[in-house]
Design an enzyme around this catalytic site. Structure first.
Site, PDB file in Angstrom:
ATOM      1  N   SER A   1       0.919  -0.920  -0.211  1.00 45.27           N
ATOM      2  CA  SER A   1       0.057  -0.301  -0.026  1.00 45.27           C
ATOM      3  C   SER A   1       1.313   1.443   0.031  1.00 45.27           C
ATOM      4  O   SER A   1       1.800   1.764   0.695  1.00 45.27           O
ATOM      5  CB  SER A   1      -0.756  -0.192   1.293  1.00 45.27           C
ATOM      6  OG  SER A   1      -1.914   1.028   1.353  1.00 45.27           O
TER       7      SER A   1
ATOM      8  N   TYR B   1      -1.388  -0.632  10.548  1.00 41.19           N
ATOM      9  CA  TYR B   1      -1.777  -1.742   9.225  1.00 41.19           C
ATOM     10  C   TYR B   1      -1.252  -1.140   8.077  1.00 41.19           C
ATOM     11  O   TYR B   1      -0.443  -1.845   7.690  1.00 41.19           O
ATOM     12  CB  TYR B   1      -2.991  -1.202   8.543  1.00 41.19           C
ATOM     13  CG  TYR B   1      -3.443  -1.283   7.531  1.00 41.19           C
ATOM     14  CD1 TYR B   1      -3.408  -2.211   7.089  1.00 41.19           C
ATOM     15  CD2 TYR B   1      -3.209   0.224   6.191  1.00 41.19           C
ATOM     16  CE1 TYR B   1      -3.429  -2.958   5.830  1.00 41.19           C
ATOM     17  CE2 TYR B   1      -3.266  -0.725   4.991  1.00 41.19           C
ATOM     18  CZ  TYR B   1      -3.548  -1.911   4.472  1.00 41.19           C
ATOM     19  OH  TYR B   1      -3.923  -2.255   3.633  1.00 41.19           O
TER      20      TYR B   1
ATOM     21  N   LYS C   1       1.755  -3.652   6.667  1.00 37.99           N
ATOM     22  CA  LYS C   1       2.433  -3.689   4.787  1.00 37.99           C
ATOM     23  C   LYS C   1       4.157  -3.385   4.665  1.00 37.99           C
ATOM     24  O   LYS C   1       4.608  -4.381   4.041  1.00 37.99           O
ATOM     25  CB  LYS C   1       2.228  -2.655   4.111  1.00 37.99           C
ATOM     26  CG  LYS C   1       0.456  -3.133   4.370  1.00 37.99           C
ATOM     27  CD  LYS C   1       0.623  -4.425   3.313  1.00 37.99           C
ATOM     28  CE  LYS C   1      -1.303  -4.902   3.280  1.00 37.99           C
ATOM     29  NZ  LYS C   1      -1.112  -6.637   2.921  1.00 37.99           N
TER      30      LYS C   1
HETATM   31  P1  NAD Z   1     -10.928  -7.221   0.745  1.00 35.90           P
HETATM   32  O1  NAD Z   1     -11.164  -7.785   2.250  1.00 35.90           O
HETATM   33  O2  NAD Z   1     -12.039  -7.237  -0.118  1.00 35.90           O
HETATM   34  O3  NAD Z   1      -9.746  -8.481   0.437  1.00 35.90           O
HETATM   35  C1  NAD Z   1      -9.313  -9.484   1.606  1.00 35.90           C
HETATM   36  C2  NAD Z   1     -10.083 -10.610   1.469  1.00 35.90           C
HETATM   37  O4  NAD Z   1      -9.179 -11.700   2.627  1.00 35.90           O
HETATM   38  C3  NAD Z   1     -10.868 -11.017   1.878  1.00 35.90           C
HETATM   39  O5  NAD Z   1     -12.049 -12.108   0.741  1.00 35.90           O
HETATM   40  C4  NAD Z   1     -10.910 -12.153   3.393  1.00 35.90           C
HETATM   41  O6  NAD Z   1     -12.067 -12.802   3.363  1.00 35.90           O
HETATM   42  C5  NAD Z   1      -9.550 -12.700   2.607  1.00 35.90           C
HETATM   43  N1  NAD Z   1      -8.651 -12.992   4.619  1.00 35.90           N
HETATM   44  C6  NAD Z   1      -8.906 -11.486   5.312  1.00 35.90           C
HETATM   45  N2  NAD Z   1      -8.206 -12.728   6.422  1.00 35.90           N
HETATM   46  C7  NAD Z   1      -7.721 -13.627   5.694  1.00 35.90           C
HETATM   47  C8  NAD Z   1      -6.535 -14.911   6.134  1.00 35.90           C
HETATM   48  N3  NAD Z   1      -6.775 -14.485   7.053  1.00 35.90           N
HETATM   49  N4  NAD Z   1      -6.667 -15.754   5.537  1.00 35.90           N
HETATM   50  C9  NAD Z   1      -7.792 -15.956   4.027  1.00 35.90           C
HETATM   51  N5  NAD Z   1      -7.965 -14.936   3.507  1.00 35.90           N
HETATM   52  C10 NAD Z   1      -8.151 -13.844   4.756  1.00 35.90           C
HETATM   53  O7  NAD Z   1     -10.051  -5.725   0.625  1.00 35.90           O
HETATM   54  P2  NAD Z   1      -9.403  -5.813  -0.605  1.00 35.90           P
HETATM   55  O8  NAD Z   1      -9.604  -3.818  -0.896  1.00 35.90           O
HETATM   56  O9  NAD Z   1      -9.601  -6.692  -2.052  1.00 35.90           O
HETATM   57  O10 NAD Z   1      -7.723  -5.680  -0.560  1.00 35.90           O
HETATM   58  C11 NAD Z   1      -6.828  -6.711  -0.714  1.00 35.90           C
HETATM   59  C12 NAD Z   1      -5.888  -6.740  -0.186  1.00 35.90           C
HETATM   60  O11 NAD Z   1      -4.762  -5.077  -1.019  1.00 35.90           O
HETATM   61  C13 NAD Z   1      -5.092  -6.763   0.951  1.00 35.90           C
HETATM   62  O12 NAD Z   1      -3.605  -7.189   1.624  1.00 35.90           O
HETATM   63  C14 NAD Z   1      -5.126  -4.877   1.519  1.00 35.90           C
HETATM   64  O13 NAD Z   1      -4.887  -4.682   2.979  1.00 35.90           O
HETATM   65  C15 NAD Z   1      -4.092  -4.005   0.682  1.00 35.90           C
HETATM   66  N6  NAD Z   1      -4.549  -3.428  -0.140  1.00 35.90           N
HETATM   67  C16 NAD Z   1      -6.151  -2.449  -0.168  1.00 35.90           C
HETATM   68  C17 NAD Z   1      -6.125  -1.195  -0.558  1.00 35.90           C
HETATM   69  C18 NAD Z   1      -7.445  -0.849  -0.593  1.00 35.90           C
HETATM   70  O14 NAD Z   1      -7.460   0.315  -0.394  1.00 35.90           O
HETATM   71  N7  NAD Z   1      -8.661  -1.790  -0.753  1.00 35.90           N
HETATM   72  C19 NAD Z   1      -4.680  -0.331  -0.578  1.00 35.90           C
HETATM   73  C20 NAD Z   1      -3.557  -0.662  -0.581  1.00 35.90           C
HETATM   74  C21 NAD Z   1      -3.949  -2.319   0.444  1.00 35.90           C
HETATM   75  C1  WQD Z   2      -9.560   9.232   0.756  1.00 37.83           C
HETATM   76  C2  WQD Z   2      -9.941  11.229   0.584  1.00 37.83           C
HETATM   77  C3  WQD Z   2     -10.133  11.629   3.314  1.00 37.83           C
HETATM   78  C4  WQD Z   2     -13.951   9.924   3.597  1.00 37.83           C
HETATM   79  C5  WQD Z   2      -7.146   4.325   2.919  1.00 37.83           C
HETATM   80  C6  WQD Z   2      -6.575   4.017   3.930  1.00 37.83           C
HETATM   81  C7  WQD Z   2      -4.824   3.123   2.989  1.00 37.83           C
HETATM   82  C8  WQD Z   2      -5.696   2.752   1.630  1.00 37.83           C
HETATM   83  C9  WQD Z   2      -6.839   3.583   1.020  1.00 37.83           C
HETATM   84  C10 WQD Z   2      -5.472   0.074   2.285  1.00 37.83           C
HETATM   85  C11 WQD Z   2      -9.299  11.893   2.052  1.00 37.83           C
HETATM   86  C12 WQD Z   2     -11.257  11.899   2.719  1.00 37.83           C
HETATM   87  C13 WQD Z   2     -12.695   9.698   3.400  1.00 37.83           C
HETATM   88  C14 WQD Z   2     -15.405  10.383   4.473  1.00 37.83           C
HETATM   89  C15 WQD Z   2     -13.836  12.491   3.153  1.00 37.83           C
HETATM   90  N1  WQD Z   2      -6.053   1.303   1.901  1.00 37.83           N
HETATM   91  N2  WQD Z   2     -12.766  11.701   3.026  1.00 37.83           N
HETATM   92  N3  WQD Z   2     -15.284  11.668   4.312  1.00 37.83           N
HETATM   93  O1  WQD Z   2      -7.513   7.630   4.158  1.00 37.83           O
HETATM   94  O2  WQD Z   2      -6.436   7.976   1.310  1.00 37.83           O
HETATM   95  O3  WQD Z   2      -6.422   5.920   2.563  1.00 37.83           O
HETATM   96  O4  WQD Z   2      -7.590   3.600   2.307  1.00 37.83           O
HETATM   97  O5  WQD Z   2      -4.541  -0.259   2.275  1.00 37.83           O
HETATM   98  O6  WQD Z   2      -3.976   2.489   4.062  1.00 37.83           O
HETATM   99  O7  WQD Z   2      -5.594   4.875   4.855  1.00 37.83           O
HETATM  100  O8  WQD Z   2      -8.684   6.625   2.001  1.00 37.83           O
HETATM  101  O9  WQD Z   2     -10.734   6.407   1.200  1.00 37.83           O
HETATM  102  O10 WQD Z   2     -10.297   6.790   3.600  1.00 37.83           O
HETATM  103  O11 WQD Z   2     -10.002   8.829   2.206  1.00 37.83           O
HETATM  104  O12 WQD Z   2     -13.930  13.835   3.246  1.00 37.83           O
HETATM  105  O13 WQD Z   2     -16.440  10.089   4.976  1.00 37.83           O
HETATM  106  O14 WQD Z   2     -11.392  11.228   0.955  1.00 37.83           O
HETATM  107  O15 WQD Z   2      -9.907  12.710   4.544  1.00 37.83           O
HETATM  108  O16 WQD Z   2      -9.011  12.660   2.020  1.00 37.83           O
HETATM  109  P1  WQD Z   2      -7.375   6.645   2.471  1.00 37.83           P
HETATM  110  P2  WQD Z   2      -9.961   7.333   2.189  1.00 37.83           P
END
Ligand code: NAD
Ligand code: WQD
Length: 339
Positions: free
Chosen positions: A124, A148, A152
């Site tokens: 991330s 979190y 990562k």
């Molecule tokens: P998500 O929660 O939709 O998907 C994660 C999946 O992993 C789910 O299906 C969940 O059931 C499964 N899971 C959780 N714990 C588990 C375990 N112990 N064993 C097996 N399966 C398990 O999330 P996503 O948005 O698809 O994110 C996928 C990956 O990308 C995550 O590692 C997340 O940290 C990373 N990521 C997400 C974002 C985002 O904003 N969505 C941003 C950066 C990184």
């Molecule tokens: C985006 C913008 C908020 C909600 C998070 C995690 C990051 C990654 C992605 C997993 C910001 C604003 C948001 C609301 C708002 N996840 N906002 N009202 O914070 O960039 O990232 O998700 O890896 O680790 O930290 O994303 O979508 O929460 O916010 O004004 O109800 O929207 O302040 O400027 P963020 P976000």
């Protein structure tokens, strides 16, 4: 290739399955459905007419991992499984380190036992923390501000050490802000609770499930005062994983890649794009800044273009329109009446 996809039933994993199957890869999913449902995989099967083998189990469970490795014999693993709520991670650090770090270690151990040497990891942009300069490139110092983010960063380090020791290939994909949904409107993000993230929250306001959006601060040092992020369409992100599968077939060592568009948008611009796409008003209330938020984030994805041959193709309007099609077609997500 034969690709094991941990967390494949999740938001990003499900879109990635579609793209992998589209490129004739074979897939097997390991997921405990902690934040998803097997229904998602049925949707992927229907959409692609492809075979999705699925094993229900925990990525920390050695016996499950060893059995999956022995049965499926993956050429590569994409490791999505993990916990991702920043706020929860501050309240339950051990739970987050356990799933995100110990889960990664258990997976690597099972890969070692099975002789699998290629892994693509969901990292991330949050690993960078407060920007020293923008756009972030991959050499930017890592200084995550949440538990979190630290899970990562630590998992990245473990993967790097493993790749060196075992002559493995580890691609660390640093996602910026994934948004949007599949063009079919049958897959999308389905938060189980009040959304933490901007886009799903806006979508729920537009569909009438929530009264207004709280805008967390309008006094940032940005052009309109609201926070800026580098939003990336989930289908573009999914395609970055397919490019990474090709990359690990021919490389060894660990390599991090930023996956973003390079074009930041503000909260206000996201609201306006969504209003246009949905035809619905999005009432907003200006609220205090959210603790831990950064004013602006932006990716330099030059390395992903050059070395993975990957570029984003979807626009802001695509992000808003596909989210709206998914949300309005599935107002209760995968728990709806459409299955
Ligand atoms: P998500 O929660 O939709 O998907 C994660 C999946 O992993 C789910 O299906 C969940 O059931 C499964 N899971 C959780 N714990 C588990 C375990 N112990 N064993 C097996 N399966 C398990 O999330 P996503 O948005 O698809 O994110 C996928 C990956 O990308 C995550 O590692 C997340 O940290 C990373 N990521 C997400 C974002 C985002 O904003 N969505 C941003 C950066 C990184
Ligand atoms: C985006 C913008 C908020 C909600 C998070 C995690 C990051 C990654 C992605 C997993 C910001 C604003 C948001 C609301 C708002 N996840 N906002 N009202 O914070 O960039 O990232 O998700 O890896 O680790 O930290 O994303 O979508 O929460 O916010 O004004 O109800 O929207 O302040 O400027 P963020 P976000």
């Amino acid at each position: 290739m034969r690709v094991l996809v941990t967390g494949g039933a999740g938001y990003i994993g499900s879109h990635t399955l579609v793209e992998l199957l589209g490129q004739a890869h074979e897939v097997c999913v390991l997921d405990n459905y902690d934040n998803s449902s097997p229904v998602v995989l049925d949707r992927v099967r229907k959409l692609t007419n492809g075979t999705v083998t699925a094993v229900e189990g925990d990525v920390r469970h050695d016996a499950t991992l060893n059995a999956v490795m022995a049965d499926f014999r993956p050429d590569a693993v994409i490791h999505f499984a993990g916990l991702k709520a920043v706020g929860d991670s501050m309240k339950d650090p051990l739970g987050y380190y356990d799933v995100n770090v110990n889960g990664t270690i258990a997976l690597l151990r099972a890969m070692d036992a099975a002789g699998c040497k290629r892994i693509i990891f969901s990292s991330s942009a949050t690993v960078y923390g407060e920007p020293v300069y923008l756009p972030y490139d991959e050499a930017h110092p890592l200084n995550p501000t949440s538990v979190y983010g630290r899970t990562k960063m630590i998992a990245e380090q473990i993967l790097t050490d493993w790749a060196v020791a075992k002559d493995g290939a580890a691609v660390l994909l640093r996602y910026f802000n994934p948004v949007g949904a599949h063009a079919s409107a049958t897959l999308g993000e389905d938060p189980s609770d009040v959304p933490n993230n901007l886009m799903p929250y806006i979508a729920q306001v537009a569909v009438g499930q929530r009264a207004h959006l709280n805008v967390f601060g309008d006094d940032y040092d940005t052009p309109d005062g609201t926070g800026q992020r580098d939003y990336i369409h989930v289908v573009d992100l999914a395609r970055a994983h397919v490019a990474a599968v090709d990359y690990v077939a021919n490389h060894s060592g660990a390599r991090a890649f930023n996956i973003g568009t390079g074009q930041p948008y503000s909260v206000q611009q996201m609201v306006e794009a969504f209003r246009k796409a949905s035809g619905h008003a999005i009432p907003v209330v200006i609220a205090p800044r959210r603790a831990g938020d950064i004013a602006a984030m932006q990716a330099d994805s030059t390395r992903a273009h050059a070395e993975l041959g990957w570029s984003a193709t979807h626009t802001l309007d695509d992000m808003a329109a596909s989210t709206w099609a998914w949300q309005s077609g599935n107002p209760h997500g995968f728990r709806g009446t459409y299955d």
